[in-house]
Write a protein that holds these residues in place. Structure first.
Motif, PDB file in Angstrom:
ATOM      1  N   UNK A 177      37.938  60.950  35.800  1.00  0.00           N
ATOM      2  CA  UNK A 177      38.236  61.018  36.982  1.00  0.00           C
ATOM      3  C   UNK A 177      37.609  59.972  38.038  1.00  0.00           C
ATOM      4  N   UNK A 178      36.633  59.745  37.860  1.00  0.00           N
ATOM      5  CA  UNK A 178      35.987  58.282  37.920  1.00  0.00           C
ATOM      6  C   UNK A 178      36.839  56.796  38.162  1.00  0.00           C
ATOM      7  N   UNK A 179      37.529  57.097  37.030  1.00  0.00           N
ATOM      8  CA  UNK A 179      38.183  56.216  37.070  1.00  0.00           C
ATOM      9  C   UNK A 179      39.582  55.671  37.272  1.00  0.00           C
ATOM     10  N   UNK A 180      40.029  57.208  38.132  1.00  0.00           N
ATOM     11  CA  UNK A 180      41.134  57.329  38.852  1.00  0.00           C
ATOM     12  C   UNK A 180      42.618  57.610  38.235  1.00  0.00           C
ATOM     13  N   UNK A 181      42.369  58.009  36.781  1.00  0.00           N
ATOM     14  CA  UNK A 181      43.254  58.701  36.903  1.00  0.00           C
ATOM     15  C   UNK A 181      43.652  60.274  36.832  1.00  0.00           C
ATOM     16  N   UNK A 182      42.572  61.216  37.721  1.00  0.00           N
ATOM     17  CA  UNK A 182      43.135  61.760  37.887  1.00  0.00           C
ATOM     18  C   UNK A 182      43.556  62.202  39.742  1.00  0.00           C
TER      19      UNK A 182
END
Length: 525
Positions: free
Chosen positions: A115-120
């Motif tokens: 989530x923190x890496x922007x994949x959600x």
């Protein structure tokens, strides 16, 4: 192969709402045999199995039985799944349950990092869902119902009507990983095995990947999503993580670094989850993808895949009660080419038990130990000069051991057993040709008799080591009868890659009597 390397291998984590059938047993003993082989080769082997305990199907089953979901899964695991491991003589290093706190907290950490890496992202979802599969079904697995389900859409696997679900969910950007996945399959052609499975996965990904719903908000039996606790992780997205959480991800980085990545052995029906979604999740989290995914075939009974709903499931203990766990393990691992579908029948199991185990391996062991007892007072004789026929046996043993190790490296347990069995067949022929009972009548042939029986004993020593990962119980009995416990130490400690060497069993070793390794099965009328 370098000794001491990490060899981490997993079974799928099983869905405990179904009682175990021989298909589950087949997967588990295959993984156990591979782990035992590598452990005995001096590799840093670790075997993980376990149960996948969340999801809507489990919640509904618990409600139908008037208990909480946790009480329901506790009962299933205790009464059916732990006993399976004992029944089949499985030496797993760990058993993970997705309701364990260690799994839940680490799974949350994993998804938080993605989530923190922007994949959600958040979105809305409407799709046909199969509760039996716990899966939103792709078009290819949706068919029109017939009979009582006419006019409805049904699941091609379960033949039950699908439920149309409309939910606000979180989505994983699976579509962004299409090119990276195709590059993985291209650059590591053995990442998915066998080749038929690899071709299926490549074709599936080439068609294009859709983003994946990773949460459910309509029920609460699952792991809460860390950034929005009104949602729980979709059961598959939680279950796949066991392979990482079980070896320390998010809590014990040293263990995780030591074990990960590993190999996954799965049934071909869950191949896409393991060969597409799971590596994409790992890529998104910045972790190494698995070393490989091996998809084995289905066990067919009467031409059909086993299932609880069709009453074709056979409990492993029904076979083990009759034939023993070693015969179960030997039969399924040798009779079916690992990676292809295979048919099971009682008649085939019974015939192979009699021909290969009782008359082949068991009889060879009994005759050799008995003749050493009779002609040399139970002491392994000192061999004299070797003739060409003796040297041929030595070469058979050496070649079989090398070929078996190479086959195990390719996850072809059936080919490994076939190679090892050449020793059984050659030694039985060697006894017939050399007639030790005739040599024993002629005092001038004493040295020749000693050489023949030493060759048989040393061949059995190699067989015990090579077959111990497949049949741990009978080989342990043989090892004790050969006197090898005292002379060489525990069977599990014998280096399997050196099993093909010669003159390992010392002359003079005291043998013990041996009861039949594979007793005759009384056939019911």
């Amino acid at each position: 192969m370098t000794s001491g390397r990490s060899f981490y291998i997993t079974t799928p984590i099983y869905y405990p709402s179904d009682v175990p059938h021989i298909g589950h047993g087949y997967t588990t003993v295959a993984v156990d045999t591979l782990a035992r082989w590598h452990r005995q080769a001096g590799d840093d082997a670790w075997m993980l199995t376990g149960t996948d305990e969340h999801g809507q199907k489990m919640m509904r089953a618990a409600a139908a039985n008037g208990v909480t979901p946790q009480e329901w899964v506790d009962k299933l695991v205790t009464e059916a799944w732990f006993p399976l491991l004992k029944t089949l003589d499985v030496a797993n290093d760990d058993f993970i349950r997705t309701t364990q706190e260690r799994h839940e907290t680490r799974a949350q950490k994993f998804w938080q990092s993605i989530y923190d890496r922007g994949y959600v992202y958040a979105g809305e979802y409407e799709a046909l869902y199969c509760v039996g599969c716990e899966e939103f079904k792709p078009e290819s697995e949706i068919v029109d119902g017939t009979g009582p389900f006419e006019g409805l859409k049904v699941c091609v696997i379960h033949s039950k009507p699908l439920e149309l679900l409309h939910e606000k969910n979180y989505f994983f950007k699976l579509s962004e990983f299409q090119d990276r996945l195709l590059a993985l399959y291209r650059d590591q052609p053995d990442f998915v095995q066998p080749e038929s499975a690899r071709n299926e996965v490549v074709a599936f990904v080439q068609q294009g990947l859709k983003d994946l719903s990773i949460s459910r908000s309509a029920f609460d039996w699952g792991i809460p999503i860390p950034w929005d606790t009104s949602h729980v992780l979709y059961v598959w997205i939680d279950a796949l993580l066991n392979y990482a959480t079980g070896v320390g991800y998010g809590a014990d980085e040293d263990t995780f670094a030591r074990r990960w990545p590993g190999y996954h052995v799965v049934g071909k029906d869950i191949l896409r989850f393991h060969a597409v979604i799971w590596p994409a999740m790992l890529m998104a989290a910045g972790l190494d993808v698995p070393k490989g995914v091996f998809a084995h075939g289905w066990l067919l009974v009467g031409g059909e895949k086993m299932s609880k709903s069709k009453a074709t499931g056979i409990a492993p203990e029904t076979l083990v009660e009759t034939f023993g766990s070693d015969a179960f393990r030997f039969y399924f691992l040798s009779a079916i080419a690992f990676g292809q579908d295979g048919s099971f029948s009682w008649e085939d199991l019974s015939a192979r038990y009699q021909a290969e185990l009782a008359n082949g391996f068991g009889n060879l062991a009994s005759r050799t130990i008995a003749m050493i007892g009779k002609y040399f007072d139970g002491a392994v004789p000192e061999p004299g000069a070797y003739t060409d026929v003796d040297l041929a046996i030595q070469k058979t043993v050496q070649d079989a051991a090398a070929r078996a190790d190479e086959a195990m490296d390719r996850f072809r347990i059936d080919e490994a057993i076939r190679s090892i069995w050449t020793i059984v067949d050659e030694l039985n022929g060697y006894i017939t040709d050399n007639e030790p009972w005739a040599l024993a009548k002629d005092e001038s042939q004493r040295e020749r008799l000693a050489t023949v029986l030493y060759t048989c004993a040393e061949g059995l020593r190699a067989l015990a080591v090579l077959l111990s990962p497949v049949m741990p119980q009978s080989t342990a009995k043989l090892w004790t009868a050969l006197g090898a416990d005292d002379a060489l130490g525990a069977l599990a400690g014998q280096p399997v890659r050196e099993a093909g060497s010669w003159e390992i069993l010392p002359a003079g070793t005291a043998t013990q009597t041996l009861a039949p390794l594979f007793p005759r099965i009384e056939q019911a009328d």
